[in-house]
Design a protein around this motif. Structure first.
Motif, PDB file in Angstrom:
ATOM      1  N   UNK A  20       0.779  -1.229   0.000  1.00  0.00           N
ATOM      2  CA  UNK A  20       0.000   0.000   0.000  1.00  0.00           C
ATOM      3  C   UNK A  20       0.818   1.291   0.000  1.00  0.00           C
ATOM      4  N   UNK A  21       2.035   1.259   0.510  1.00  0.00           N
ATOM      5  CA  UNK A  21       2.811   2.494   0.612  1.00  0.00           C
ATOM      6  C   UNK A  21       4.049   2.522  -0.280  1.00  0.00           C
ATOM      7  N   UNK A  22       4.587   1.374  -0.632  1.00  0.00           N
ATOM      8  CA  UNK A  22       5.864   1.337  -1.342  1.00  0.00           C
ATOM      9  C   UNK A  22       5.881   2.162  -2.613  1.00  0.00           C
ATOM     10  N   UNK A  23       4.898   1.957  -3.462  1.00  0.00           N
ATOM     11  CA  UNK A  23       4.861   2.695  -4.730  1.00  0.00           C
ATOM     12  C   UNK A  23       4.582   4.176  -4.495  1.00  0.00           C
ATOM     13  N   UNK A  24       3.696   4.468  -3.542  1.00  0.00           N
ATOM     14  CA  UNK A  24       3.355   5.874  -3.273  1.00  0.00           C
ATOM     15  C   UNK A  24       4.586   6.663  -2.842  1.00  0.00           C
ATOM     16  N   UNK A  29       9.635  10.091  -3.723  1.00  0.00           N
ATOM     17  CA  UNK A  29      11.061  10.210  -3.403  1.00  0.00           C
ATOM     18  C   UNK A  29      11.979  10.041  -4.611  1.00  0.00           C
ATOM     19  N   UNK A  30      11.596   9.190  -5.549  1.00  0.00           N
ATOM     20  CA  UNK A  30      12.520   8.907  -6.651  1.00  0.00           C
ATOM     21  C   UNK A  30      12.850  10.144  -7.485  1.00  0.00           C
ATOM     22  N   UNK A  55      12.040  -2.111  -1.690  1.00  0.00           N
ATOM     23  CA  UNK A  55      12.802  -2.124  -2.932  1.00  0.00           C
ATOM     24  C   UNK A  55      12.245  -1.404  -4.138  1.00  0.00           C
ATOM     25  N   UNK A  56      11.156  -0.668  -4.001  1.00  0.00           N
ATOM     26  CA  UNK A  56      10.601   0.003  -5.177  1.00  0.00           C
ATOM     27  C   UNK A  56      11.549   1.061  -5.739  1.00  0.00           C
ATOM     28  N   UNK A  57      12.185   1.836  -4.866  1.00  0.00           N
ATOM     29  CA  UNK A  57      13.136   2.833  -5.354  1.00  0.00           C
ATOM     30  C   UNK A  57      14.347   2.143  -5.962  1.00  0.00           C
ATOM     31  N   UNK A  58      14.804   1.076  -5.333  1.00  0.00           N
ATOM     32  CA  UNK A  58      15.916   0.293  -5.878  1.00  0.00           C
ATOM     33  C   UNK A  58      15.680  -0.054  -7.337  1.00  0.00           C
ATOM     34  N   UNK A  59      14.489  -0.574  -7.618  1.00  0.00           N
ATOM     35  CA  UNK A  59      14.193  -1.012  -8.976  1.00  0.00           C
ATOM     36  C   UNK A  59      14.238   0.148  -9.959  1.00  0.00           C
ATOM     37  N   UNK A  95      22.026  -0.377   9.991  1.00  0.00           N
ATOM     38  CA  UNK A  95      22.688   0.827   9.492  1.00  0.00           C
ATOM     39  C   UNK A  95      23.777   1.310  10.430  1.00  0.00           C
ATOM     40  N   UNK A  96      23.669   0.972  11.709  1.00  0.00           N
ATOM     41  CA  UNK A  96      24.633   1.426  12.702  1.00  0.00           C
ATOM     42  C   UNK A  96      25.907   0.590  12.728  1.00  0.00           C
ATOM     43  N   UNK A  97      25.897  -0.549  12.053  1.00  0.00           N
ATOM     44  CA  UNK A  97      27.052  -1.453  12.185  1.00  0.00           C
ATOM     45  C   UNK A  97      27.508  -2.095  10.879  1.00  0.00           C
ATOM     46  N   UNK A  98      26.905  -1.736   9.742  1.00  0.00           N
ATOM     47  CA  UNK A  98      27.318  -2.370   8.493  1.00  0.00           C
ATOM     48  C   UNK A  98      28.725  -1.911   8.107  1.00  0.00           C
ATOM     49  N   UNK A  99      29.368  -2.708   7.254  1.00  0.00           N
ATOM     50  CA  UNK A  99      30.755  -2.403   6.902  1.00  0.00           C
ATOM     51  C   UNK A  99      31.052  -2.755   5.444  1.00  0.00           C
ATOM     52  N   UNK A 100      31.347  -1.735   4.655  1.00  0.00           N
ATOM     53  CA  UNK A 100      31.910  -1.871   3.318  1.00  0.00           C
ATOM     54  C   UNK A 100      33.094  -0.917   3.244  1.00  0.00           C
ATOM     55  N   UNK A 101      34.058  -1.221   2.418  1.00  0.00           N
ATOM     56  CA  UNK A 101      35.226  -0.359   2.288  1.00  0.00           C
ATOM     57  C   UNK A 101      35.376   0.124   0.858  1.00  0.00           C
ATOM     58  N   UNK A 102      35.171   1.426   0.643  1.00  0.00           N
ATOM     59  CA  UNK A 102      35.378   2.075  -0.660  1.00  0.00           C
ATOM     60  C   UNK A 102      34.739   1.264  -1.792  1.00  0.00           C
ATOM     61  N   UNK A 103      33.441   1.026  -1.656  1.00  0.00           N
ATOM     62  CA  UNK A 103      32.734   0.150  -2.582  1.00  0.00           C
ATOM     63  C   UNK A 103      31.780   0.891  -3.503  1.00  0.00           C
ATOM     64  N   UNK A 104      31.111   1.919  -3.008  1.00  0.00           N
ATOM     65  CA  UNK A 104      29.999   2.534  -3.727  1.00  0.00           C
ATOM     66  C   UNK A 104      30.315   3.958  -4.153  1.00  0.00           C
ATOM     67  N   UNK A 105      29.833   4.300  -5.346  1.00  0.00           N
ATOM     68  CA  UNK A 105      29.964   5.680  -5.808  1.00  0.00           C
ATOM     69  C   UNK A 105      28.925   6.570  -5.130  1.00  0.00           C
ATOM     70  N   UNK A 106      27.848   5.958  -4.661  1.00  0.00           N
ATOM     71  CA  UNK A 106      26.808   6.746  -4.003  1.00  0.00           C
ATOM     72  C   UNK A 106      26.052   5.882  -2.994  1.00  0.00           C
ATOM     73  N   UNK A 107      25.533   6.544  -1.962  1.00  0.00           N
ATOM     74  CA  UNK A 107      24.625   5.946  -0.986  1.00  0.00           C
ATOM     75  C   UNK A 107      23.433   6.882  -0.863  1.00  0.00           C
ATOM     76  N   UNK A 108      22.237   6.320  -0.818  1.00  0.00           N
ATOM     77  CA  UNK A 108      21.058   7.140  -0.539  1.00  0.00           C
ATOM     78  C   UNK A 108      20.193   6.442   0.501  1.00  0.00           C
ATOM     79  N   UNK A 109      19.429   7.239   1.249  1.00  0.00           N
ATOM     80  CA  UNK A 109      18.517   6.715   2.255  1.00  0.00           C
ATOM     81  C   UNK A 109      17.293   7.615   2.277  1.00  0.00           C
ATOM     82  N   UNK A 110      16.107   7.025   2.136  1.00  0.00           N
ATOM     83  CA  UNK A 110      14.889   7.822   1.986  1.00  0.00           C
ATOM     84  C   UNK A 110      13.853   7.477   3.052  1.00  0.00           C
TER      85      UNK A 110
END
Length: 237
Positions: A20-24, A29-30, A55-59, A95-110
């Motif tokens: 009910x909310x994902x697409x809305x 946001x997209x 995952x709607x924005x992801x797609x 989100x408080x404990x994840x770990x990647x090292x120099x992997x992504x050109x961008x991060x977004x959070x909505x």
């Protein structure tokens, strides 16, 4: 609220959010992601959707030609995300404990996801994790409602959203404590599980409002150098 309880609340909410909310929320946001982030990425850049939900924005980002990893604390949210963005990569983590090292050109959070981080030291950890996950000159785009919006639109002490349909009904309300800078969100959902049989779910969350100065100084503390602030309504429509 214990961490296990938070997992349970997000899992309980996953089916409803997806249906009910994902697409809305994706539709609102997209366009901001498309305006603020995607034009500055190289072809097939790696992107992290932090607190990706269903995952709607992801797609939509994948459809623009980027390689997207979705990270979320909720297993059930990720199960829906895998269906909605089948070519994405997925990680269940905090989100408080994840770990990647120099992997992504961008991060977004909505969708105010980072307002669910209740303490400034924990928000610092989130920003530090994001900074570490980005390549040099990487971009971080996120939204966090202001205290004014919480008080006037979201947590007014009244029902602020709701609907009744043939197979479900829901109501959203909450209150905001201006002294503690925290809010309480309650979502009550009734869904039809068989003929004349309804199931009630109550989902309760605490959220925290941070000032613009707190957010900017915390970003600077972990290493971000160029920080731009936008008003979602006035600047981005």
């Amino acid at each position: 609220m214990k961490l296990a309880e938070k997992h349970l609340n997000y899992d309980k909410f996953a089916w409803f959010y997806n249906q009910y909310w994902g697409k809305k929320y994706c539709d609102s946001a997209f366009p901001c992601i498309e305006q603020l982030l995607l034009p500055y990425l190289s072809e097939q850049a790696k992107v992290l959707d932090l607190c990706c939900g269903t995952g709607q924005i992801m797609q939509n980002v994948i459809a623009k030609g980027f390689r997207v990893t979705g990270l979320d604390i909720s297993k059930d949210m990720l199960e829906f995300a895998k269906q909605n963005a089948p070519s994405g990569n997925f990680v269940i983590d905090d989100a408080r404990s994840f770990s990647f090292s120099s992997t992504f050109q961008a991060v977004y959070s909505t969708h105010s996801s980072l307002n669910h981080i209740l303490h400034l030291n924990e928000l610092t950890s989130v920003f530090k994790n994001v900074y570490t996950a980005l390549v040099e000159n990487g971009i971080f785009v996120f939204d966090m409602p202001s205290e004014e919006r919480y008080q006037s639109e979201i947590l007014t002490g009244k029902v602020t959203d709701g609907d009744v349909k043939k197979d479900y009904a829901y109501a959203v309300g909450g209150q905001y404590d201006s002294e503690q800078k925290t809010g309480y969100i309650n979502i009550t959902i009734f869904d039809l599980i068989s003929d004349n049989s309804w199931q009630r779910s109550d989902i309760n969350w605490l959220v925290r409002c941070y000032s613009e100065q707190e957010i900017k100084s915390t970003l600077e503390k972990v290493g971000f150098t160029k920080i731009d602030v936008y008003d979602g309504g006035k600047d981005l429509g």
